[in-house]
Scaffold this motif. Structure first.
Motif, PDB file in Angstrom:
ATOM      1  N   ASP A  65      -9.151  -5.773 -27.894  1.00 60.25           N
ATOM      2  CA  ASP A  65      -9.662  -7.085 -27.668  1.00 60.25           C
ATOM      3  C   ASP A  65      -8.941  -8.027 -26.638  1.00 60.25           C
ATOM      4  OD1 ASP A  65      -9.953  -9.828 -28.264  1.00 60.25           O
ATOM      5  OD2 ASP A  65      -9.722  -9.679 -30.612  1.00 60.25           O
ATOM      6  N   SER A  67      -9.596 -10.888 -25.290  1.00 58.24           N
ATOM      7  CA  SER A  67      -9.121 -12.313 -25.654  1.00 58.24           C
ATOM      8  C   SER A  67      -7.776 -12.502 -26.205  1.00 58.24           C
ATOM      9  CB  SER A  67     -10.110 -13.109 -26.204  1.00 58.24           C
ATOM     10  OG  SER A  67     -11.366 -13.072 -25.709  1.00 58.24           O
ATOM     11  N   ALA A  68      -7.596 -11.660 -27.333  1.00 62.14           N
ATOM     12  CA  ALA A  68      -6.182 -11.749 -27.945  1.00 62.14           C
ATOM     13  C   ALA A  68      -5.250 -11.258 -27.035  1.00 62.14           C
ATOM     14  CB  ALA A  68      -6.568 -10.655 -29.269  1.00 62.14           C
ATOM     15  N   ILE A  70      -5.124 -11.198 -23.660  1.00 58.75           N
ATOM     16  CA  ILE A  70      -4.669 -12.273 -22.821  1.00 58.75           C
ATOM     17  C   ILE A  70      -3.905 -13.440 -23.260  1.00 58.75           C
ATOM     18  CG2 ILE A  70      -5.829 -14.141 -21.317  1.00 58.75           C
ATOM     19  CD1 ILE A  70      -8.232 -12.328 -20.841  1.00 58.75           C
ATOM     20  N   GLY A  71      -4.227 -13.790 -24.389  1.00 55.20           N
ATOM     21  CA  GLY A  71      -3.412 -14.823 -25.101  1.00 55.20           C
ATOM     22  C   GLY A  71      -2.012 -14.403 -25.418  1.00 55.20           C
ATOM     23  N   THR A  83     -10.933 -14.171 -13.757  1.00 54.46           N
ATOM     24  CA  THR A  83     -11.825 -14.544 -15.087  1.00 54.46           C
ATOM     25  C   THR A  83     -12.262 -13.063 -15.736  1.00 54.46           C
ATOM     26  OG1 THR A  83     -12.509 -16.537 -14.001  1.00 54.46           O
ATOM     27  CG2 THR A  83     -13.978 -16.026 -15.855  1.00 54.46           C
ATOM     28  N   VAL A  84     -12.547 -13.094 -16.861  1.00 55.52           N
ATOM     29  CA  VAL A  84     -13.225 -12.045 -17.688  1.00 55.52           C
ATOM     30  C   VAL A  84     -14.571 -11.935 -17.146  1.00 55.52           C
ATOM     31  CG1 VAL A  84     -13.531 -10.830 -19.724  1.00 55.52           C
ATOM     32  CG2 VAL A  84     -11.455 -12.235 -19.458  1.00 55.52           C
ATOM     33  N   THR A  93     -10.465  -7.875 -16.307  1.00 53.44           N
ATOM     34  CA  THR A  93      -9.810  -8.882 -15.847  1.00 53.44           C
ATOM     35  C   THR A  93      -8.503  -8.311 -15.038  1.00 53.44           C
ATOM     36  OG1 THR A  93      -8.871 -11.235 -16.189  1.00 53.44           O
ATOM     37  CG2 THR A  93      -8.318  -9.391 -17.780  1.00 53.44           C
ATOM     38  N   GLU A 107     -11.166  -4.062 -21.856  1.00 52.56           N
ATOM     39  CA  GLU A 107     -11.895  -3.772 -23.010  1.00 52.56           C
ATOM     40  C   GLU A 107     -12.882  -3.024 -23.005  1.00 52.56           C
ATOM     41  OE1 GLU A 107     -13.680  -5.858 -26.989  1.00 52.56           O
ATOM     42  OE2 GLU A 107     -12.430  -7.010 -25.769  1.00 52.56           O
TER      43      GLU A 107
END
Length: 115
Positions: A65, A67-68, A70-71, A83-84, A93, A107
């Motif tokens: 994932d 986004s997760a 990256i966070g 940027t993704v 990214t 991913e």
């Protein structure tokens, strides 16, 4: 027969990059002697892509994932440098290592070998 791969990073700040690989990304290491750390990697895959440019090699760390991930990385102070984007074969990214080098992150959107 081939039983693995050994990836090399050439770094202008190897100690900080080693700390990052161990402490931020959580890769286990062994000392191969004289402080030369070798890190275990998660399961790996190899692909070839066509190009009209000069042939080269790239390394991307894979995640389930983006986004997760990256966070989680940003929570640890890691700089995400691109940027993704959707490359078709996955969402991609890059992150910055302490030495300033970039490391790809993606991913996958394809089946995994051996599954």
């Amino acid at each position: 027969m081939i039983n693995g791969a050994h990836v090399l990073f050439f770094s202008q700040d190897p100690e900080r990059d080693q700390e990052f690989l161990r402490d931020v990304l959580g890769f286990e290491d062994v000392d191969a002697g004289d402080g030369w750390l070798v890190f275990g990697l998660p399961p790996t895959e190899l692909a070839t892509h066509p190009t009209d440019a000069t042939p080269t090699c790239e390394l991307y760390l894979a995640c389930d994932d983006i986004s997760a991930t990256i966070g989680e990385l940003q929570d640890q102070g890691v700089e995400i440098t691109r940027t993704v984007s959707n490359a078709g074969w996955g969402l991609v990214t890059a992150l910055r290592l302490p030495s300033g080098a970039e490391l790809g992150l993606y991913e996958p959107k394809h089946p995994h070998p051996g599954t």
